[in-house]
Write an enzyme that holds these catalytic residues in place. Sequence first.
Site, PDB file in Angstrom:
ATOM      1  CG  HIS A  37      34.434  35.882  13.586  1.00 49.91           C
ATOM      2  ND1 HIS A  37      33.588  35.672  12.532  1.00 49.91           N
ATOM      3  CD2 HIS A  37      35.654  36.107  13.048  1.00 49.91           C
ATOM      4  CE1 HIS A  37      34.260  35.782  11.394  1.00 49.91           C
ATOM      5  NE2 HIS A  37      35.522  36.042  11.674  1.00 49.91           N
ATOM      6  CD  GLN A  61      43.809  40.558   5.939  1.00 46.73           C
ATOM      7  OE1 GLN A  61      44.042  41.312   6.888  1.00 46.73           O
ATOM      8  NE2 GLN A  61      43.340  39.341   6.106  1.00 46.73           N
ATOM      9  CB  SER A 186      33.581  35.425   6.545  1.00 41.41           C
ATOM     10  OG  SER A 186      33.893  35.623   7.894  1.00 41.41           O
TER      11      SER A 186
HETATM   12  P1  AMP Z   1      38.674  36.942   9.976  1.00 42.09           P
HETATM   13  O1  AMP Z   1      37.460  37.781  10.222  1.00 42.09           O
HETATM   14  O2  AMP Z   1      38.464  35.863   8.966  1.00 42.09           O
HETATM   15  O3  AMP Z   1      39.910  37.754   9.767  1.00 42.09           O
HETATM   16  O4  AMP Z   1      38.913  36.145  11.313  1.00 42.09           O
HETATM   17  C1  AMP Z   1      39.058  36.835  12.535  1.00 42.09           C
HETATM   18  C2  AMP Z   1      39.574  35.890  13.573  1.00 42.09           C
HETATM   19  O5  AMP Z   1      38.662  34.812  13.749  1.00 42.09           O
HETATM   20  C3  AMP Z   1      40.927  35.256  13.175  1.00 42.09           C
HETATM   21  O6  AMP Z   1      41.738  35.172  14.331  1.00 42.09           O
HETATM   22  C4  AMP Z   1      40.506  33.897  12.697  1.00 42.09           C
HETATM   23  O7  AMP Z   1      41.524  32.923  12.819  1.00 42.09           O
HETATM   24  C5  AMP Z   1      39.356  33.586  13.636  1.00 42.09           C
HETATM   25  N1  AMP Z   1      38.489  32.560  13.062  1.00 42.09           N
HETATM   26  C6  AMP Z   1      37.943  32.535  11.815  1.00 42.09           C
HETATM   27  N2  AMP Z   1      37.253  31.394  11.627  1.00 42.09           N
HETATM   28  C7  AMP Z   1      37.373  30.670  12.771  1.00 42.09           C
HETATM   29  C8  AMP Z   1      36.894  29.392  13.198  1.00 42.09           C
HETATM   30  N3  AMP Z   1      36.134  28.624  12.401  1.00 42.09           N
HETATM   31  N4  AMP Z   1      37.212  28.971  14.453  1.00 42.09           N
HETATM   32  C9  AMP Z   1      37.982  29.754  15.261  1.00 42.09           C
HETATM   33  N5  AMP Z   1      38.460  30.961  14.930  1.00 42.09           N
HETATM   34  C10 AMP Z   1      38.172  31.417  13.701  1.00 42.09           C
END
Ligand code: AMP
Length: 283
Positions: A37, A61, A186
């Site tokens: 993030h 979602q 996460s």
């Molecule tokens: P989330 O909180 O899981 O919805 O993720 C929020 C954003 O962070 C989304 O655009 C994800 O694709 C990105 N994201 C999550 N994990 C990673 C990672 N390991 N590397 C790069 N971006 C990530």
Amino acid sequence: VKICKTVAEVRAAVTAFREAGKTVGLVTTMGALHEGHLTLMRNAARDHDCVVATIFVNPTQFGQKADLAHYPSDDARDIELLKSESVDIVFLPEVEVIYPEGDETIVETTRMANMLHGLVRPGHFRGVATVVARLFNIVGPDAAYFGEKDYQQLQVIKRMVHDLHMPLKIHGVPTVREADGLAMSSRNVRLSAEDRAAAICISKALDAAEQLAKTRPSIMALDGEVRGTINSEPRATLRAIDIVEAESLKPLTGKVTGPTAIMISADFGGVLLIDQRVVGPET
Ligand code: AMP
């Protein structure tokens, strides 16, 4: 950082930057922040004067209530992390702010939402597109940053922005990994020590597939390579392997001839992990 809870607060905060001639980059998250993030935030800060981060665990979602209930959340920790980044505004809305009473409007990419991971998690990408469209309308950024890790999500959002003529740019950011190759997520904190160790079979499978793809193998051989690596890990339950054309996500047959996305989802002790890589023949 300025912490905003309501639409009016975040709009006022963004307007203050806009009136000073600043451009705005947005990163949407569900909290439980990690280096993945934070890398998105740094990409936004590189390109824009003002960075807005949103933290919202989007109920629409999640298919299963249990998955939503188990989603890790620690706003105080997340805000502390964001204070050491170049983030100007944090938007932390309650569910009723994003989904007002009587709410009935959805956004759905009709083809892309209902294939691949969308088949395993019905309604998931409709929930994602709906919340992201609302967040775009609330914040009004010049650009938004999404991880390539959630590859289908990135393609869904690019499609939605194009189709609905939304006036912003979407940037995909390469997956940030742990030292041993596991994609940061996460969800990783929910893995037992044994499952955490076993989970590297996903990135191992992708490494092997990347090497193999250079030799223009058949799609079936590539599928077999990935399947073999993951199935040789007894703690892994493979949910799906999809090998598709990188942008359209259309299924491929025959040989690997161009940019090809390999998308994997696998379960480790009840924790569903996903990862992907775009591979292709050596040019
Ligand atoms: P989330 O909180 O899981 O919805 O993720 C929020 C954003 O962070 C989304 O655009 C994800 O694709 C990105 N994201 C999550 N994990 C990673 C990672 N390991 N590397 C790069 N971006 C990530």
